[in-house]
Enzyme design. Sequence first.
Site, PDB file in Angstrom:
ATOM      1  N   PRO A   2      61.341  -5.822  33.007  1.00  0.00           N
ATOM      2  CG  PRO A   2      61.745  -7.439  31.369  1.00  0.00           C
ATOM      3  CD  PRO A   2      61.750  -7.214  32.842  1.00  0.00           C
ATOM      4  CD  GLU A   3      57.828  -0.353  33.003  1.00  0.00           C
ATOM      5  OE1 GLU A   3      57.081   0.419  32.404  1.00  0.00           O
ATOM      6  OE2 GLU A   3      58.299  -0.106  34.123  1.00  0.00           O
ATOM      7  CG  HIS A 106      69.573 -19.528  38.419  1.00  0.00           C
ATOM      8  ND1 HIS A 106      68.896 -20.396  39.252  1.00  0.00           N
ATOM      9  CD2 HIS A 106      70.350 -18.763  39.217  1.00  0.00           C
ATOM     10  CE1 HIS A 106      69.251 -20.138  40.510  1.00  0.00           C
ATOM     11  NE2 HIS A 106      70.126 -19.162  40.512  1.00  0.00           N
ATOM     12  NE  ARG A 124      62.313 -12.741  42.220  1.00  0.00           N
ATOM     13  CZ  ARG A 124      61.730 -11.604  42.578  1.00  0.00           C
ATOM     14  NH1 ARG A 124      62.209 -10.459  42.147  1.00  0.00           N
ATOM     15  NH2 ARG A 124      60.676 -11.602  43.344  1.00  0.00           N
ATOM     16  CE  LYS A 166      36.850  -1.374  35.692  1.00  0.00           C
ATOM     17  NZ  LYS A 166      36.406  -1.102  34.318  1.00  0.00           N
TER      18      LYS A 166
END
Length: 287
Positions: A2-3, A106, A124, A166
């Site tokens: 998810p963002e 889980h 996970r 950079k």
Amino acid sequence: MPELPEVEIVRQSLDKNIKHKKVQKVIVRNRNLRIKLPNNFKKILENKKIDKVSRFSKYLIIHLPKDEFCIIHLGMSGTIHLIKHKKKNYLTNLSFYNLPVVPKKHNHVEIVFNKFKIIYNDPRRFGFFQIIKSSSNLKKRFAHLGPEPFNIRFNLNYFKNFIRGKNRKIKDLIIDQNFVSGIGNIYASEILFVSKINPNKKIKFINEKECSQIIKNSKSILLKAINKGGSSIRDFKNADGFKGSFQSSFKVYQREGLNCKRKSCEGIIIKKVIANRSTFFCNSCQN
Ligand SMILES: [Zn+2]
């Protein structure tokens, strides 16, 4: 994963349901998440009334009384399920990856309220809970992270200073949480498409106009995604069971091999996997 927009939808769903509600009981089945749950986790939450749920970047922040906070990060596969005690079979998944039923395995943490409970599931185990004591510690916790795209600090001066000297690829920069917080793979591809920039372009070749485009489009695309309920990948839903619909607005993400959506562009969307992350872009209009 998810963002920011999806975590914001989870926040809205959680806040709507648990704000001003008292935690009756906490059941911990597995303490071994990315960060081990503290021994006093139950004690800190039990019998506490939730003040509100806020968010920074991809972190959910549950506000407890007396200036204490519980952070939840969903990691790669964390989901939150809400189950009402009396309505049989009534459940809602509040998270990015959804299943129509509560998973059998889980379910690491359960937070029980008077009329419902929420379950944290995470196959996970890259997600975590963390207790933070005091607002100043909360501030410190996020101090290493860059501003969110909506923050006024995310501006042209900041951008130019950050990239000075950079030489990375522009997409790597956009998903770097130390630069800007909350953008991941999906939205980085979308932002770069709308900005007409090739994801592989080195930042030393990015000009000022392009920096401004990225800033502007980061804000507008994430806001639009929030307004559309996030992106429903594998059935992400909010607390009312509604799916997000931003995925239908994707211009490049998961559109490999399809025609470019930009008017007058005859390009094809291509997918490149770099360091296990898929990047989608048009082979013609993104230079
Ligand atoms: Zn194109």
